[in-house]
Scaffold this active site. Structure first.
Site, short mmCIF file in Angstrom:
data_model
loop_
_atom_site.label_atom_id
_atom_site.label_comp_id
_atom_site.label_asym_id
_atom_site.label_seq_id
_atom_site.Cartn_x
_atom_site.Cartn_y
_atom_site.Cartn_z
CG ASN A 190 -4.94 2.83 -2.60
OD1 ASN A 190 -5.10 2.66 -3.81
ND2 ASN A 190 -5.05 1.84 -1.73
CE LYS A 198 -8.51 1.69 -0.75
NZ LYS A 198 -9.11 1.09 0.42
CD GLU A 257 -8.91 -2.40 -0.35
OE1 GLU A 257 -8.50 -1.91 -1.42
OE2 GLU A 257 -9.40 -1.71 0.57
CD GLU A 266 -3.26 1.28 4.24
OE1 GLU A 266 -3.68 2.41 4.05
OE2 GLU A 266 -3.46 0.34 3.45
N GLY A 288 -11.56 1.87 5.08
CA GLY A 288 -12.87 2.06 4.46
C GLY A 288 -14.05 1.92 5.40
CB SER A 330 -11.07 5.53 8.45
OG SER A 330 -11.80 4.43 7.97
P1 PGA Z 1 -9.40 4.36 3.43
O1 PGA Z 1 -8.39 3.40 2.70
O2 PGA Z 1 -8.72 5.68 3.64
O3 PGA Z 1 -10.58 4.47 2.50
O4 PGA Z 1 -9.78 3.72 4.73
C1 PGA Z 1 -7.02 3.39 3.03
C2 PGA Z 1 -6.29 2.37 2.19
O5 PGA Z 1 -6.84 1.31 1.88
O6 PGA Z 1 -5.13 2.58 1.81
#
Ligand code: PGA
Length: 250
Positions: free
Chosen positions: A13, A15, A100, A170, A176, A214
């Site tokens: 992802n 983002k 998000e 998640e 993050g 993460s």
């Molecule tokens: P991250 O994000 O691996 O940076 O924690 C995962 C996600 O939001 O899908």
């Protein structure tokens, strides 16, 4: 159906990252480093990169996804993109209900359900995200939250359509933050989702269950080895070819 029968999926992802130059560079590197993976590999990129990435990944093992879609086919929804618009471009996957979106853009279980319906109708493969926030975890209601989000999102989905859905657990506090959920938390949520699917649809589960939050090259192998974990959804670590490749090969 046991784990071995479900194709594992590693989804990145991006983002709101990667301008076109960086996207081209990253895809070129991934094409070099990932050639015959033993899993599905999906890159969920910003809308503005879809055309470029679709073009660059044509004929490769890399699949392309968007990060959201609207429930209407067209209309007065400034700033939104419909599922059929994505399908028309050749996009195969779409992330829906990402935390998000829920946190910053007022997405609710009901709108996630509407978007999911539209995505299925357009022939897309939704990657549905569910997961609790920190306060819910602290109150001990993780199971209820995951259960409610999954049930509402899947409202009206038929058995045939279920075969096109991927679910990503998640935990929001792990996204993050560098702090991934522990094996026990992941197993609990995944077992719950697996049971829910089996109960709801009355048959053995085909839907791949991914973990996200993460995920890094250092923890990917441990997470992927867990029961009921069929893949991972990767944010930060999907932005570097080296780390994403290591996760794919894990
Ligand atoms: P991250 O994000 O691996 O940076 O924690 C995962 C996600 O939001 O899908």
């Amino acid at each position: 159906m046991n784990k071995e029968k479900r194709t594992p999926v590693i989804a990145g992802n991006w983002k709101m990252n990667c301008d076109r130059t960086k996207a081209k560079e990253l895809v070129a590197q991934l094409k070099e480093s990932i050639s015959a993976p033993e899993c599905g590999v999906v890159l969920c990129v910003p809308y503005t990169n879809l055309e470029t990435v679709l073009e660059l990944t044509k004929g490769t093992c890399l699949k392309v996804g968007a990060q959201n879609c609207h429930w209407a086919g067209s209309g007065a929804f400034t700033g939104e993109i419909s599922a059929s618009m994505l399908a028309e471009m050749g996009v195969e996957y779409v992330i829906l209900g990402h935390s998000e979106r829920r946190q910053y853009f007022g997405e609710t279980d009901e709108t996630v359900n509407q978007r999911l319906r539209a995505a299925l109708d357009a022939g897309l493969k939704p990657i549905l995200c569910v997961g609790e926030v920190l306060s819910q975890r602290e109150q001990g209601v993780t199971q209820e939250v995951v259960c409610q989000q999954t049930k509402i999102a899947l409202g009206g989905v038929t058995e045939e359509e279920l075969g096109r859905i991927i679910i990503a657990y998640e935990p929001v506090w792990a996204i993050g933050t560098g702090r991934s959920a522990g094996p026990e938390d992941i197993m609990k949520a995944h077992t719950l989702a697996a049971n829910l699917l089996e109960k709801h649809f009355g048959r053995v589960r085909e839907v791949p269950l991914l973990y996200g939050g993460s995920v890094k090259p250092e923890n990917a192998a441990t997470i992927l080895a867990l029961d009921n974990v069929d893949g991972v959804l990767v944010g930060g670590a999907s932005l570097q070819a080296e780390s994403f490749t290591k996760i794919v090969t894990a």
